[in-house]
Design a protein around this motif. Structure first.
Motif, mmCIF file in Angstrom:
data_model
loop_
_atom_site.group_PDB
_atom_site.id
_atom_site.type_symbol
_atom_site.label_atom_id
_atom_site.label_comp_id
_atom_site.label_asym_id
_atom_site.label_seq_id
_atom_site.Cartn_x
_atom_site.Cartn_y
_atom_site.Cartn_z
ATOM 1 N N GLN A 1 30.536 44.636 13.032
ATOM 2 C CA GLN A 1 30.579 43.727 14.179
ATOM 3 C C GLN A 1 31.964 43.716 14.827
ATOM 4 N N ILE A 2 33.008 43.618 14.022
ATOM 5 C CA ILE A 2 34.363 43.536 14.570
ATOM 6 C C ILE A 2 34.758 44.841 15.257
ATOM 7 N N CYS A 3 34.467 45.987 14.637
ATOM 8 C CA CYS A 3 34.817 47.272 15.263
ATOM 9 C C CYS A 3 34.080 47.475 16.579
ATOM 10 N N LEU A 4 32.801 47.204 16.575
ATOM 11 C CA LEU A 4 32.008 47.393 17.788
ATOM 12 C C LEU A 4 32.477 46.462 18.897
ATOM 13 N N GLN A 5 32.645 45.201 18.558
ATOM 14 C CA GLN A 5 33.061 44.227 19.555
ATOM 15 C C GLN A 5 34.467 44.534 20.078
ATOM 16 N N THR A 6 35.370 44.895 19.185
ATOM 17 C CA THR A 6 36.740 45.207 19.603
ATOM 18 C C THR A 6 36.763 46.437 20.504
ATOM 19 N N ALA A 7 36.024 47.465 20.126
ATOM 20 C CA ALA A 7 35.990 48.688 20.931
ATOM 21 C C ALA A 7 35.416 48.425 22.315
ATOM 22 N N MET A 8 34.334 47.678 22.369
ATOM 23 C CA MET A 8 33.611 47.496 23.623
ATOM 24 C C MET A 8 34.197 46.408 24.519
ATOM 25 N N THR A 9 35.042 45.571 23.970
ATOM 26 C CA THR A 9 35.652 44.536 24.817
ATOM 27 C C THR A 9 37.152 44.769 24.905
ATOM 28 N N TYR A 10 37.871 44.498 23.842
ATOM 29 C CA TYR A 10 39.332 44.570 23.869
ATOM 30 C C TYR A 10 39.839 45.951 24.270
ATOM 31 N N CYS A 11 39.362 46.997 23.623
ATOM 32 C CA CYS A 11 39.873 48.343 23.908
ATOM 33 C C CYS A 11 39.534 48.795 25.326
ATOM 34 N N LEU A 12 38.294 48.620 25.718
ATOM 35 C CA LEU A 12 37.910 49.042 27.072
ATOM 36 C C LEU A 12 38.674 48.276 28.141
ATOM 37 N N GLU A 13 38.921 47.004 27.896
ATOM 38 C CA GLU A 13 39.636 46.185 28.875
ATOM 39 C C GLU A 13 41.137 46.466 28.859
ATOM 40 N N SER A 14 41.669 46.888 27.713
ATOM 41 C CA SER A 14 43.106 47.148 27.595
ATOM 42 C C SER A 14 43.497 48.495 28.171
ATOM 43 N N GLY A 15 42.622 49.482 28.023
ATOM 44 C CA GLY A 15 42.926 50.817 28.526
ATOM 45 C C GLY A 15 44.028 51.491 27.727
ATOM 46 N N GLY A 16 44.635 52.501 28.306
ATOM 47 C CA GLY A 16 45.727 53.215 27.654
ATOM 48 C C GLY A 16 45.319 53.829 26.327
ATOM 49 N N GLU A 17 46.190 53.685 25.332
ATOM 50 C CA GLU A 17 45.920 54.248 24.008
ATOM 51 C C GLU A 17 44.617 53.732 23.402
#
Length: 117
Positions: free
Chosen positions: A23-39
């Motif tokens: 749950q944490i990996c999926l949610q982090t990837a699909m929200t935080y990472c996509l919204e943060s961009g870059g690395e």
């Protein structure tokens, strides 16, 4: 034969940890990472996060079904979770995901036995 050395309580705990990491990996990837961009959205990192989420769900499903392959899947899950935690730590500001991956790796390491022995 599968999971014969593990108690029902240990298996249930590992299932819970795997589900949480998924749950944490999926949610982090699909929200935080996509919204943060870059690395955070570099292909290797994002792919690893999705692989981690998927193997955690798979490990949970194998344990839930009592599969004789559960220990093998847990060993693979350990390797992928360790790699995902390292990637999240390297990028930084992803402590929750890295911690969930470390917890899952440790739980699966215990379920799958030491791969080095």
């Amino acid at each position: 034969m599968a999971l014969s050395m593990n108690t029902s309580q240990n298996i249930d705990s590992c299932i819970d940890v795997c589900n949480s990491c998924h749950q944490i990996c999926l949610q982090t990837a699909m929200t935080y990472c996509l919204e943060s961009g870059g690395e955070h959205v570099e292909p290797e990192h994002l792919r690893l996060m999705m692989n981690c989420a998927e193997i955690c769900q798979t490990a949970s499903n194998f344990m839930l079904s009592g599969s004789r392959f559960s220990e093998q899947i847990c060993r693979v899950c350990t390797e992928i979770c360790d790699a995902c935690a390292e990637s999240c730590e390297k990028i930084g500001d992803m402590e929750e995901c890295a911690s969930a991956c470390r917890d899952c790796a440790e739980s699966c390491r215990n379920m799958g036995g030491d791969a080095t022995s």
